[in-house]
Design an enzyme around this catalytic site. Sequence first.
Site, mmCIF file in Angstrom:
data_model
loop_
_atom_site.group_PDB
_atom_site.id
_atom_site.type_symbol
_atom_site.label_atom_id
_atom_site.label_comp_id
_atom_site.label_asym_id
_atom_site.label_seq_id
_atom_site.Cartn_x
_atom_site.Cartn_y
_atom_site.Cartn_z
ATOM 1 N N SER A 111 0.797 -1.230 0.000
ATOM 2 C CA SER A 111 0.000 0.000 0.000
ATOM 3 C C SER A 111 0.829 1.279 0.000
ATOM 4 O O SER A 111 0.269 2.354 -0.224
ATOM 5 C CB SER A 111 -0.959 0.011 1.184
ATOM 6 O OG SER A 111 -2.127 -0.664 0.816
ATOM 7 N N LYS B 110 0.443 3.220 -3.053
ATOM 8 C CA LYS B 110 -0.751 4.042 -3.291
ATOM 9 C C LYS B 110 -0.372 5.519 -3.346
ATOM 10 O O LYS B 110 -0.998 6.313 -4.051
ATOM 11 C CB LYS B 110 -1.795 3.787 -2.195
ATOM 12 C CG LYS B 110 -2.415 2.378 -2.279
ATOM 13 C CD LYS B 110 -3.388 2.118 -1.146
ATOM 14 C CE LYS B 110 -4.280 0.914 -1.350
ATOM 15 N NZ LYS B 110 -3.758 -0.388 -1.039
ATOM 16 N N TYR C 279 -2.864 -1.912 -10.533
ATOM 17 C CA TYR C 279 -2.908 -1.852 -9.064
ATOM 18 C C TYR C 279 -1.981 -2.917 -8.447
ATOM 19 O O TYR C 279 -1.149 -2.605 -7.591
ATOM 20 C CB TYR C 279 -4.362 -2.038 -8.589
ATOM 21 C CG TYR C 279 -4.459 -2.181 -7.095
ATOM 22 C CD1 TYR C 279 -4.340 -1.072 -6.262
ATOM 23 C CD2 TYR C 279 -4.624 -3.433 -6.506
ATOM 24 C CE1 TYR C 279 -4.381 -1.215 -4.879
ATOM 25 C CE2 TYR C 279 -4.674 -3.579 -5.131
ATOM 26 C CZ TYR C 279 -4.547 -2.474 -4.328
ATOM 27 O OH TYR C 279 -4.577 -2.614 -2.963
ATOM 28 N N TYR D 185 -4.105 2.765 7.912
ATOM 29 C CA TYR D 185 -5.296 1.921 8.023
ATOM 30 C C TYR D 185 -6.212 2.460 9.128
ATOM 31 O O TYR D 185 -6.246 3.656 9.374
ATOM 32 C CB TYR D 185 -4.915 0.453 8.285
ATOM 33 C CG TYR D 185 -3.915 -0.094 7.290
ATOM 34 C CD1 TYR D 185 -4.213 -0.116 5.938
ATOM 35 C CD2 TYR D 185 -2.683 -0.592 7.683
ATOM 36 C CE1 TYR D 185 -3.312 -0.612 5.007
ATOM 37 C CE2 TYR D 185 -1.783 -1.102 6.767
ATOM 38 C CZ TYR D 185 -2.102 -1.108 5.431
ATOM 39 O OH TYR D 185 -1.214 -1.594 4.531
HETATM 40 N N1 GLU Z 1 -1.748 -5.713 -2.367
HETATM 41 C C1 GLU Z 1 -2.418 -5.566 -1.123
HETATM 42 C C2 GLU Z 1 -3.908 -5.705 -1.315
HETATM 43 O O1 GLU Z 1 -4.417 -5.172 -2.231
HETATM 44 C C3 GLU Z 1 -2.081 -4.239 -0.530
HETATM 45 C C4 GLU Z 1 -2.660 -4.084 0.832
HETATM 46 C C5 GLU Z 1 -1.898 -3.171 1.734
HETATM 47 O O2 GLU Z 1 -0.669 -3.096 1.720
HETATM 48 O O3 GLU Z 1 -2.589 -2.491 2.488
HETATM 49 O O4 GLU Z 1 -4.586 -6.357 -0.584
#
Ligand code: GLU
Length: 307
Positions: free
Chosen positions: A63, A66, A191, A243
Amino acid sequence: MEYGGLLNEALLRAQPYTARGKTATYIGELSKKDPSHLGIALCGPEGRMCSAGYSSEKFTMQSISKVVTLIAALEQNGAESVFSRVGMEPTGDAFNSMVRLDLLSGSRPFNPMINAGAIAVADCIRGNNVAERVALCLDFARKLTRNPSLSIDQAVLASEKATGYKNRAIVNLLESNGVVSGSPEEILELYFSMCSISADCRDLACLAAVLAGGGTDPFTGERLVRFDIVRLVRSLMVTCGMYDYSGEFASTVGIPSKSGVGGGIISAAIGKCGIAVYGPALDSHGNSVGGLKMLEYLSDEMDLNMF
Ligand code: GLU
């Protein structure tokens, strides 16, 4: 204390906590990492880089990517266009939650730091085909980490694709809600590819330092990202980057940060330095247990809390 001494001390203090976490298992490849490993790197003014522990062990950005995709989308399309597809509000839900998408049919995902939001952002990236869009975003990551050989870990990518049931559900829901318009498989290809970029703490400390410095290369001073974009991204990192622990993290550490289930966290201490920590043992929110402890320690010792 010098940077080196501080990083070693942070590592030492965090080490016992690694036993309290577990590697991510829902992406098979991630479970192969040694949960006791910890690494840290700090990139200070004039690109002064310092590191300790397993700072050159490669792990996937997950993530953390992102942030990179969001910057690329904002550079390409502008904020108005990107934020017509995704909001700026924290959710308080897990990173891969679909609950609110289901409930609010037709609505945008809450923010670009959760999976649904990042998937919507991936659809904003323009290019003639998916390979070109992946290459554009990977190039962006290479530029921001100052590492031209940054690459995609093909084993992790295959693993993500094999078990990405929730992300598939999310992209289909977004498609049916009219939030994305590209091919769901191609959006996921971009993604997943971004999540699977392999990097180490030193690469990511550089990325964090670019954000900390307002968008300039910490080594050369060259502008890499517009300041207004950096400010926007940093604010989303504060409110949504950790998160459903983002609020508590803001209170205890107080540095714009982004976490990934590969065990990495980047922290951009505004005007001061960029830090990247690594520890694949995760807590129940998906944050590196040891990584959090190192950041708590450094925030206190180096007075990095922005509040
Ligand atoms: N590739 C992971 C997913 O899409 C990333 C999640 C993360 O790092 O929060 O579930």
